[in-house]
Each structure stands twice: as C-alpha cells, then as structure tokens.
Enzyme design. Structure first.
Site, short mmCIF file in Angstrom:
data_model
loop_
_atom_site.label_atom_id
_atom_site.label_comp_id
_atom_site.label_asym_id
_atom_site.label_seq_id
_atom_site.Cartn_x
_atom_site.Cartn_y
_atom_site.Cartn_z
N HIS A 159 0.85 -1.21 0.00
CA HIS A 159 0.00 0.00 0.00
C HIS A 159 0.88 1.26 0.00
O HIS A 159 0.84 2.06 0.95
CB HIS A 159 -0.85 -0.07 1.28
CG HIS A 159 -1.94 0.93 1.41
ND1 HIS A 159 -1.77 2.28 1.21
CD2 HIS A 159 -3.24 0.77 1.77
CE1 HIS A 159 -2.92 2.91 1.43
NE2 HIS A 159 -3.83 2.01 1.77
N GLU A 258 -0.95 1.43 -5.25
CA GLU A 258 -0.79 0.17 -4.52
C GLU A 258 -0.81 -1.02 -5.47
O GLU A 258 -1.71 -1.13 -6.31
CB GLU A 258 -1.94 0.05 -3.51
CG GLU A 258 -2.11 1.29 -2.66
CD GLU A 258 -3.42 1.32 -1.88
OE1 GLU A 258 -3.91 0.24 -1.50
OE2 GLU A 258 -3.96 2.42 -1.66
O1 LIG Z 1 -7.05 3.97 6.82
P1 LIG Z 1 -6.51 2.69 6.23
O2 LIG Z 1 -7.13 1.46 6.84
O3 LIG Z 1 -5.01 2.66 6.26
O4 LIG Z 1 -6.94 2.70 4.71
C1 LIG Z 1 -6.60 3.76 3.87
C2 LIG Z 1 -7.18 3.57 2.48
O5 LIG Z 1 -6.54 2.49 1.87
C3 LIG Z 1 -6.90 2.32 0.49
O6 LIG Z 1 -6.17 1.27 -0.03
C4 LIG Z 1 -8.37 2.01 0.40
O7 LIG Z 1 -8.74 1.84 -0.96
C5 LIG Z 1 -9.15 3.15 1.05
O8 LIG Z 1 -10.54 2.85 1.00
C6 LIG Z 1 -8.71 3.34 2.49
O9 LIG Z 1 -9.38 4.43 3.05
#
Ligand SMILES: O=P(O)(O)OC[C@H]1O[C@@H](O)[C@H](O)[C@@H](O)[C@@H]1O
Length: 280
Positions: A159, A258
C-alpha cells in the site's frame, strides 16, 4: 564487488527501526508492521516515499505513510464488509523480525517475517516473508506460501504512499481499462486518458498495469508483478480532517499507488505467490 552496507538500529516513539545505508541508497524500515518508511536514492537524496507528519509511532497503530503491508485481506475482509475485522488485515500491526541480510554488487537484501501469520478471521497455516532489496531501485516482495491442506482465499497489497510536490499537478500514466470507484459504491468507470487527481480518489483498477508512472517534477516508476489490481488513493481534505494521523493539508503531497491482489487469489496447498513492487 559487494556494496558497503551499514545496518543500524534506532527508535521512533515505541517503534524499533532499521536504518540501512549502502553505496546506492538509504532506507528505513519499522519492525512494527515490517513497514518501509523511507527510500532515498543517493543519486538525488530525495525520499520517494511519503510519511505523514502526524503518523503515530506507539507500537500499536498502523503507520500512515511508507509501505504498509496489507495481508491477508485488502480493506474489509475479502470484500465481505466484515467491520469486526481490522482494515487491511493484521500484519501491519505486528512486530516483524529481521531474518537475514545480505550484500551483493547491486545492494542489500533483507528478509523479514511477522511474529504470527494467524489472527482474527484467519487461522490458516501459511508462511509470510517480506524481501526488500535496497539498491539503485527499491524492490519489495511479499511472499505467501500456503502450508495448509486446503486452498486459501488471499487478498493483499503493498500500500505504497509516494511523495509528490503538488497533487493537483500530478499525472499518472500506465493505467487503462475499468476501475471500481469506492467513493461511488464500487461503480465501474473507464480509466481516463489523461489521469489527474482533482478530488477524493479511491479506485481499484482491475487491469493490472505493469508500470505506472507518477509525474510531478520528480518522476517515480512503480513496476508491479503478481498483482491483479492497482489501487489509487488520495483521501483529499475532508477525509484528512477526519483522520487523526493526517494533517489537514497532507493530501496535497501524497498519492498511494498500490500493487494489490483484490480479486481473491485461490492459493492452493503448497503453492506460493509473490506480490512484487519495484520503485524506480
Ligand atoms: O485507513 P486505512 O485502513 O489505512 O486505509 C486507507 C485507504 O486504503 C486504500 O487502499 C483504500 O482503498 C481506502 O478505501 C482506504 O481508506
């Protein structure tokens, strides 16, 4: 000749960090989350990764920025809207250990693994490793082996948060085909020919682009393999205000591209899958 490497330990808040430096680059990895926080090539000394100024280093909270490891599901568990399970899986909230490090003429390779590969909603027997190559480029491989007798349903993501000068000037190239728009209840749209970010963006691109390029003064190439999707995310201002680990203007200098498996991979017993991202 092998690259000359130093690996030292440091601490930020409650999180233990590894600081890697060799002839090509510097990188920082948090053992909490097996989470790469920065990658700085020596050619220009500019960090390719973005880390939130408000990121929390309490050894409990997933770190906002860098490269979070989402495993063994992406978002809500297996897209089943299991709000009782942690978003993006449970290994980004675990302590990882450094299993090995090795120098070669192209850089330093590190292998890390999490404390445990079982957690809430996931009791399968698997082996999970993170291989990181710090060199002229950064190569990250997330390797899952199914040690269970049964086939498992796997989703996961690297991510990555990238640094940009100004989100409104960013152009993305390499993406095509349809994407699912999470801000519009997963409605499908065609990827625009000219890809700019002008608003909250949360898209699962179902065509697994091999190379996505981020252009905004600094040029960053994101090469992926083993994935079935590329996710593009920017929360924009309103969502930054809601998140305790983002500043109000954080959205202006970051973009997530990602490399992900979001369409549920059926990983058979004794099989291995490598989700790979190379930052060029
Ligand atoms: O706040 P987190 O759990 O780290 O996620 C952040 C974002 O991660 C992204 O990969 C998702 O597509 C989003 O929907 C999400 O808000």
């Amino acid at each position: 000749m092998n690259s000359t490497t130093s690996i030292s330990k440091s601490k930020r808040g409650q999180n233990d960090l590894l600081e890697i430096e060799n002839d090509f680059a510097k990188a920082t990895i948090s053992l909490f989350g097996g989470h790469i926080l920065s990658y700085i090539p020596k050619t220009d000394d500019i960090d390719r990764l973005w880390l939130s100024e408000a990121a929390i280093f309490d050894g409990k909270t997933a770190i906002r920025g860098g490269i979070p490891i989402c495993w063994p599901w992406f978002g809500n568990a297996h897209n089943q809207d299991r709000d009782d399970l942690p978003s993006h899986g449970f290994v980004r909230n675990q302590i990882w250990t450094l299993d090995s490090s090795e120098d070669s003429s192209t850089g330093t390779q590190l292998v890390l693994s999490p404390q445990s590969t079982v957690g809430p909603g996931w009791q399968f027997k698997t082996r999970l490793q993170l291989k990181v190559m710090v060199g002229k480029t950064l190569v990250v491989e997330l390797i899952t082996r199914n040690l269970d007798k049964q086939t498992i349903d796997l989703n996961c993501a690297l991510h990555s948060y990238f640094r940009v000068d100004d989100i409104e000037q960013v152009t993305l190239t390499g993406l095509s085909g349809q994407y699912l728009d999470k801000t519009k209840d997963y409605e499908a749209f065609e990827t625009p020919d000219v890809y700019r970010i002008k608003d909250e963006t949360d898209r699962v691109h179902l065509h697994p682009a091999i190379l996505v390029e981020i252009d905004n003064g600094l040029h960053i190439g994101v090469r992926s393999s083993g994935h079935d999707s590329i996710v593009v995310w920017n929360p924009w201002e309103q969502n930054c205000l809601r998140m305790k680990d983002m500043n109000q203007d954080s959205y202006q200098t970051m973009i997530c591209v990602e490399s992900a498996i979001t369409q549920t991979l059926k990983l058979e017993s004794n099989q291995e899958v490598i989700l790979k991202q190379q930052i060029i």
